[in-house]
Design an enzyme around this catalytic site. Structure first.
Site, PDB file in Angstrom:
ATOM      1  N   THR A  55       1.333  -1.219   0.295  1.00 19.08           N
ATOM      2  CA  THR A  55       0.209   0.200   0.582  1.00 19.08           C
ATOM      3  C   THR A  55       0.597   1.348   0.022  1.00 19.08           C
ATOM      4  O   THR A  55       1.420   1.495   0.441  1.00 19.08           O
ATOM      5  CB  THR A  55      -1.264   0.119   1.245  1.00 19.08           C
ATOM      6  OG1 THR A  55      -2.150   1.056   0.743  1.00 19.08           O
ATOM      7  CG2 THR A  55      -0.050  -0.493   2.737  1.00 19.08           C
ATOM      8  N   HIS A  56       0.766   1.819  -1.029  1.00 17.59           N
ATOM      9  CA  HIS A  56       1.506   2.804  -1.140  1.00 17.59           C
ATOM     10  C   HIS A  56       0.024   5.171  -1.202  1.00 17.59           C
ATOM     11  O   HIS A  56      -0.713   4.391  -1.850  1.00 17.59           O
ATOM     12  CB  HIS A  56       1.584   3.107  -2.161  1.00 17.59           C
ATOM     13  CG  HIS A  56       2.892   4.644  -2.198  1.00 17.59           C
ATOM     14  ND1 HIS A  56       4.237   3.908  -2.688  1.00 17.59           N
ATOM     15  CD2 HIS A  56       3.026   5.965  -3.870  1.00 17.59           C
ATOM     16  CE1 HIS A  56       5.017   5.635  -2.831  1.00 17.59           C
ATOM     17  NE2 HIS A  56       3.582   6.216  -3.081  1.00 17.59           N
TER      18      HIS A  56
HETATM   19  C1  GAR Z   1       1.309   4.332   5.013  1.00 15.85           C
HETATM   20  O1  GAR Z   1       1.076   5.486   4.564  1.00 15.85           O
HETATM   21  C2  GAR Z   1       1.963   3.203   4.007  1.00 15.85           C
HETATM   22  O2  GAR Z   1       1.415   4.201   2.493  1.00 15.85           O
HETATM   23  C3  GAR Z   1       3.524   4.250   3.489  1.00 15.85           C
HETATM   24  O3  GAR Z   1       3.627   4.366   4.983  1.00 15.85           O
HETATM   25  C4  GAR Z   1       3.038   5.061   5.796  1.00 15.85           C
HETATM   26  C5  GAR Z   1       2.824   3.249   6.942  1.00 15.85           C
HETATM   27  O4  GAR Z   1       2.256   4.275   7.695  1.00 15.85           O
HETATM   28  N1  GAR Z   1       3.904   3.517   2.768  1.00 15.85           N
HETATM   29  C6  GAR Z   1       4.934   4.185   2.207  1.00 15.85           C
HETATM   30  O5  GAR Z   1       5.046   4.782   1.553  1.00 15.85           O
HETATM   31  C7  GAR Z   1       6.262   3.126   1.320  1.00 15.85           C
HETATM   32  N2  GAR Z   1       6.315   3.847   0.045  1.00 15.85           N
HETATM   33  P1  GAR Z   1       2.145   2.762   9.178  1.00 15.85           P
HETATM   34  O6  GAR Z   1       3.686   2.222   9.573  1.00 15.85           O
HETATM   35  O7  GAR Z   1       0.744   3.636   9.595  1.00 15.85           O
HETATM   36  O8  GAR Z   1       1.247   1.472   8.623  1.00 15.85           O
END
Ligand code: GAR
Length: 193
Positions: A107-108
């Protein structure tokens, strides 16, 4: 239930939501392992849910390819049906992806193909984007280039900063992730590339 392994590098809010969703037997999955590339808050969510955690740090390996193999090994011991990258901030190499073909989703926080990479929210703000969002996709060897599974859009509002936009994106991203992973594990796998 399908066996999920979740890869994390950060706070792990998406992991926490997955762990909660898996409490419901009807969801059809359980998190059997959490693997990180560094010590991070995400591991705490796993530990408090009683899920096994492993850290495979890039700096502990002489070359990227060795790290890839070690990461694949740490994931493989859990015999996963699906691998979910949830804030995992490293690219997965050939050795990893060849071991788990059509099994890895990410998820990005952008409307891909816009703003791939590690600073999607910052980049969207810097570009003056009016729309933002999150994309769930099948991971390939490129940087956020894999086939899309689902996308959700949110507005960029006047006065947004990285924190406010990240929060708005996550509020849409997390339910999308939960819904789509549920659909994937409860189907026999059609839709995979
Ligand atoms: C999420 O928003 C995800 O989409 C992003 O990091 C965050 C993690 O949040 N991922 C990226 O940017 C990948 N390139 P979390 O650790 O609270 O789930």
């Amino acid at each position: 239930p399908a066996r999920l392994v979740v890869l994390v590098s950060g706070t792990g809010s998406n992991l926490a939501a997955l762990l909660e969703a898996c409490q419901d037997p009807a969801y059809g999955a359980r998190v059997v392992g959490v693997v990180a590339d560094k010590d991070c808050a995400g591991l705490e969510h796993a530990r408090s849910a009683g899920v096994e955690t492993t850290v495979v740090a890039l700096r502990d390996y002489p070359a990227r390819g060795h790290w890839d193999v070690a990461l694949a090994e740490a994931v493989g011991v859990h015999d996963p049906d699906l691998i979910v990258c949830a804030g995992f901030m490293r690219l997965l190499g050939a050795a990893f992806l060849e071991r788990f073909p059509a099994m890895v989703v990410n998820t990005h926080p952008s409307l891909l193909p816009d703003f791939p990479g590690a600073h999607a929210v910052r980049d969207a703000l810097a570009a003056g984007a009016r729309r933002a969002g999150a994309t769930l996709f099948w991971v390939d060897e490129g940087v956020d280039t894999g086939q899309h599974i689902a996308q959700v859009e949110v507005p960029v509002l006047p006065g947004d900063d990285e924190e406010s936009l990240t929060a708005r994106i996550k509020a849409a991203e997390t339910p999308q992730l939960i819904e789509q992973v549920g659909l994937l594990v409860r189907s026999a796998g059609p839709g995979r590339p």
